[in-house]
Scaffold this motif. Structure first.
Motif, PDB file in Angstrom:
ATOM      1  N   MET A 164       0.815  -1.147   0.122  1.00  0.00           N
ATOM      2  CA  MET A 164      -0.044   0.053   0.020  1.00  0.00           C
ATOM      3  C   MET A 164       0.974   1.130   0.064  1.00  0.00           C
ATOM      4  SD  MET A 164      -1.411  -0.031   3.773  1.00  0.00           S
ATOM      5  CE  MET A 164      -2.455   0.965   3.815  1.00  0.00           C
ATOM      6  N   SER A 165       2.371   1.076  -0.467  1.00  0.00           N
ATOM      7  CA  SER A 165       2.970   2.386  -0.489  1.00  0.00           C
ATOM      8  C   SER A 165       2.680   3.034  -1.908  1.00  0.00           C
ATOM      9  CB  SER A 165       4.433   1.722  -0.284  1.00  0.00           C
ATOM     10  OG  SER A 165       5.401   2.866  -0.631  1.00  0.00           O
ATOM     11  N   HIS A 166       3.088   4.257  -1.751  1.00  0.00           N
ATOM     12  CA  HIS A 166       3.125   5.128  -3.043  1.00  0.00           C
ATOM     13  C   HIS A 166       4.034   4.547  -3.950  1.00  0.00           C
ATOM     14  CE1 HIS A 166       6.040   7.210  -0.744  1.00  0.00           C
ATOM     15  NE2 HIS A 166       6.545   7.636  -1.921  1.00  0.00           N
ATOM     16  N   GLU A 167       5.263   3.802  -3.456  1.00  0.00           N
ATOM     17  CA  GLU A 167       6.347   3.387  -4.354  1.00  0.00           C
ATOM     18  C   GLU A 167       5.932   2.323  -4.931  1.00  0.00           C
ATOM     19  OE1 GLU A 167       9.459   2.699  -1.708  1.00  0.00           O
ATOM     20  OE2 GLU A 167      10.055   4.758  -1.252  1.00  0.00           O
ATOM     21  N   ARG A 168       4.798   1.493  -4.789  1.00  0.00           N
ATOM     22  CA  ARG A 168       4.218   0.542  -5.627  1.00  0.00           C
ATOM     23  C   ARG A 168       3.221   0.942  -6.622  1.00  0.00           C
ATOM     24  NH1 ARG A 168       4.818  -4.541  -2.985  1.00  0.00           N
ATOM     25  NH2 ARG A 168       6.752  -4.305  -1.484  1.00  0.00           N
ATOM     26  N   GLY A 169       2.796   2.210  -6.515  1.00  0.00           N
ATOM     27  CA  GLY A 169       1.737   2.729  -7.516  1.00  0.00           C
ATOM     28  C   GLY A 169       0.707   3.462  -6.839  1.00  0.00           C
ATOM     29  N   PRO A 170      -0.380   3.680  -7.668  1.00  0.00           N
ATOM     30  CA  PRO A 170      -1.453   4.846  -7.138  1.00  0.00           C
ATOM     31  C   PRO A 170      -2.307   4.087  -5.929  1.00  0.00           C
ATOM     32  CG  PRO A 170      -1.833   4.034  -9.219  1.00  0.00           C
ATOM     33  CD  PRO A 170      -0.623   3.425  -9.066  1.00  0.00           C
ATOM     34  N   VAL A 171      -1.627   3.432  -4.852  1.00  0.00           N
ATOM     35  CA  VAL A 171      -2.316   2.735  -4.100  1.00  0.00           C
ATOM     36  C   VAL A 171      -2.531   3.364  -2.461  1.00  0.00           C
ATOM     37  CG1 VAL A 171      -2.350   0.586  -5.328  1.00  0.00           C
ATOM     38  CG2 VAL A 171      -0.457   1.311  -3.544  1.00  0.00           C
TER      39      VAL A 171
END
Length: 222
Positions: free
Chosen positions: A192-199
């Motif tokens: 759920m990190s922003h580094e994994r995408g828009p999540v």
């Protein structure tokens, strides 16, 4: 800004201490110190400097076209707790400068600053995780306001949102913590990190206090 925050909290940053630990300790002391002392001269000076910097950066981002200045959605759920996750749903809430009345953070080391007054998340993102088998639902991961209808891939720090009668300004992505591991089938809460995408969830500061109710409109402002 760090020195000012430390002075307002009545502490001095140690140059021998690693930076992350130093900032965490100062942040925790500042959050505890500001509770009930928001009007003290030291607190006002520190918070004014921090808010001025955040507002200047946010205005520059909007002016440069780096963040959306239009869009709309609605409040799908409002969530509060007496500390920690999950948060329970309520129908209506009063929002003041430091956050939602009736809501409290369990840990003050990484939470509770005025620029973290609100935590926002997307019901569509939650549904996407749930469709993959993660036992997520609104409020479980600790967001205050679960929003529906916004293009979450475009949502980012620097946006101004009218939520009910509240004017909020997004300030930073919320870094996920280990307490959210229980909501992921593999325990990988960093998904759920922003580094994994828009999540990612986002923090927001309260520019204009007011009230928010379930179903209220959410409007992106220039």
């Amino acid at each position: 800004l760090v020195r000012r925050l430390a002075a307002a909290a009545g502490t001095l940053p140690s140059l021998d201490e690693p930076l992350p630990e130093r900032l965490g300790r100062i942040g925790q002391q500042a959050a505890d110190t500001f509770a009930g002392r928001e009007s003290s001269p030291e607190s006002v000076a520190a918070l004014t400097a921090i808010w001025s910097t955040i507002s200047t950066l946010s205005a520059a981002l909007r002016a440069s076209g780096c963040v959306p200045t239009s869009g709309s959605g609605r409040v799908a759920q409002i969530n509060v707790s007496d500390g920690g996750v999950p948060k329970r749903p309520v129908e209506r809430v009063e929002v003041i400068t430091r956050g939602m009345v009736g809501d409290r953070q369990g840990s003050r080391q990484h939470h509770g600053r005025p620029w973290q007054a609100l935590s926002l998340w997307s019901s569509e993102v939650i549904e996407q995780f749930a469709a993959l088998g993660d036992p997520l639902a609104p409020g479980l991961a600790g967001e205050n306001l679960t929003l529906r209808g916004l293009d979450w891939a475009a949502v980012r720090p620097g946006m101004r949102l009218r939520i009910g009668t509240v004017l909020a300004e997004t300030t930073s992505w919320a870094i996920p913590c280990r307490h959210n591991a229980q909501w992921f089938r593999d325990g990988d809460f960093r998904r759920m990190s922003h580094e994994r995408g828009p999540v990612s969830r986002l923090y927001a500061t309260v520019v204009e206090p007011g009230t928010v109710a379930v179903g209220d409109a959410v409007t992106v402002l220039p």
